[in-house]
Design an enzyme around this catalytic site. Structure first.
Site, PDB file in Angstrom:
ATOM      1  N   SER A  68      55.637  24.516   7.570  1.00 57.05           N
ATOM      2  CA  SER A  68      55.143  24.188   6.552  1.00 57.05           C
ATOM      3  C   SER A  68      55.679  24.196   5.216  1.00 57.05           C
ATOM      4  O   SER A  68      57.046  24.789   4.930  1.00 57.05           O
ATOM      5  CB  SER A  68      53.998  25.378   5.858  1.00 57.05           C
ATOM      6  OG  SER A  68      53.041  25.701   7.251  1.00 57.05           O
TER       7      SER A  68
HETATM    8  N1  SAH Z   1      53.247  28.583  10.864  1.00 53.47           N
HETATM    9  C1  SAH Z   1      54.459  27.899  11.137  1.00 53.47           C
HETATM   10  C2  SAH Z   1      53.881  26.385  10.910  1.00 53.47           C
HETATM   11  C3  SAH Z   1      52.755  26.095  11.919  1.00 53.47           C
HETATM   12  S1  SAH Z   1      52.304  24.598  12.565  1.00 53.47           S
HETATM   13  C4  SAH Z   1      55.636  27.845  10.398  1.00 53.47           C
HETATM   14  O1  SAH Z   1      55.756  28.651   9.765  1.00 53.47           O
HETATM   15  O2  SAH Z   1      56.643  26.991  10.712  1.00 53.47           O
HETATM   16  C5  SAH Z   1      51.042  24.810  13.382  1.00 53.47           C
HETATM   17  C6  SAH Z   1      51.292  25.517  14.802  1.00 53.47           C
HETATM   18  O3  SAH Z   1      50.071  26.006  15.208  1.00 53.47           O
HETATM   19  C7  SAH Z   1      51.883  24.442  15.575  1.00 53.47           C
HETATM   20  O4  SAH Z   1      53.292  25.126  16.202  1.00 53.47           O
HETATM   21  C8  SAH Z   1      50.969  24.186  16.683  1.00 53.47           C
HETATM   22  O5  SAH Z   1      51.574  24.102  18.085  1.00 53.47           O
HETATM   23  C9  SAH Z   1      50.313  25.733  16.809  1.00 53.47           C
HETATM   24  N2  SAH Z   1      48.951  25.715  17.357  1.00 53.47           N
HETATM   25  C10 SAH Z   1      47.788  24.582  17.337  1.00 53.47           C
HETATM   26  N3  SAH Z   1      46.943  25.422  17.957  1.00 53.47           N
HETATM   27  C11 SAH Z   1      46.892  26.455  18.326  1.00 53.47           C
HETATM   28  C12 SAH Z   1      46.228  27.592  18.868  1.00 53.47           C
HETATM   29  N4  SAH Z   1      44.972  27.355  19.250  1.00 53.47           N
HETATM   30  N5  SAH Z   1      46.785  28.655  19.245  1.00 53.47           N
HETATM   31  C13 SAH Z   1      48.195  28.970  18.848  1.00 53.47           C
HETATM   32  N6  SAH Z   1      49.055  27.956  18.202  1.00 53.47           N
HETATM   33  C14 SAH Z   1      48.269  26.710  17.925  1.00 53.47           C
END
Ligand code: SAH
Length: 232
Positions: A68
């Site tokens: 992000s």
């Molecule tokens: N917080 C992260 C950015 C997140 S991007 C950082 O600091 O880098 C969103 C993430 O959510 C992705 O890696 C995606 O694979 C994950 N994601 C999507 N759906 C999900 C779910 N149901 N449970 C866990 N992770 C999930």
């Protein structure tokens, strides 16, 4: 000397001032800006992206996912209102950067990532940097982490089509949930929800944001197989 990280902090502070009316504060809490200063964002991006690590925008981290924007990480961390000794659940570990920023605030982080390759890489990065208070688990975060509940804060870092009931259940009274709500693909609304002392949940939208979608079952159990369904 001005470092790239100082420049980033200045940009984040400027974005915070510009959006103060929406987010409800006009400067970062000292603990949050310290945390951003201490966490080496370059360690959470691919080697090819290192030159861009202190730019104030999201970056690709592989598998179609993103780390992000620092401004978003900063305001979500501050909106959670958590500090030393608190426990936070994160849906969407991604690179592990948001989890590290929370850990730098003294928070114990329980972070769930649905893609095993990202979970594994985040685990390695966090361990190498000594963020022992972050636990990363591979799995569908829509149902939370009941064994580690209740949490003082819950942060969802992927676009959610609706409020996850299971996560609200795992929030302590007085706890906060920060979540991008809305259909994937376009903008969502970053929303802040609070659980009152008696368990009532109230919340409101703050500002438009753009996240990759929550994937997985979204709390629905798998559809019945042909064998189990009743004949027509
Ligand atoms: N917080 C992260 C950015 C997140 S991007 C950082 O600091 O880098 C969103 C993430 O959510 C992705 O890696 C995606 O694979 C994950 N994601 C999507 N759906 C999900 C779910 N149901 N449970 C866990 N992770 C999930």
């Amino acid at each position: 000397m001005t470092t790239p990280c100082d420049t980033l902090l200045t940009e984040v502070e400027s974005d915070v001032r510009m959006t103060a009316a929406a987010i409800g504060f006009d400067h970062l809490a000292p603990a949050v800006s310290d945390a951003l200063r201490r966490v080496p964002r370059h360690a959470f991006v691919a080697p090819a992206q290192r030159d861009l690590a202190y730019a104030n925008y999201p970056l690709p981290i592989g598998s179609g996912q993103t780390i992000s924007q620092p401004y978003i990480v900063a305001i979500m961390s501050q909106l959670l209102g958590v500090g030393a000794g608190d426990r936070v659940f994160e849906l969407g570990t991604g690179s592990g950067y948001q989890a590290a920023v929370l850990a730098a605030l003294g928070v114990a982080v329980y972070s769930m990532e649905i893609l095993p390759e990202l979970a594994e890489r985040a685990r390695i990065t966090l361990q190498a940097l000594g963020y022992d208070q972050v636990q990363v688990r591979t799995g569908d975060g829509w149902l939370g982490w009941p064994q580690a509940a209740p949490f003082d804060g819950i942060i969802v870092t992927a676009a959610a089509p609706r409020l996850p009931e299971a996560l609200l259940d795992q929030l302590k009274p007085g706890g906060r949930l920060v979540i991008p709500l809305g259909a994937p693909g376009g903008n969502q609304e970053l929303a802040l929800y609070r659980k009152g002392p008696a368990g009532a949940v109230t919340g409101h939208n703050l500002l438009p944001v753009r996240f990759v979608p929550v994937t997985g079952g979204l709390g629905r159990s798998a559809p019945p197989s042909d064998k189990e369904s009743s004949p027509p």
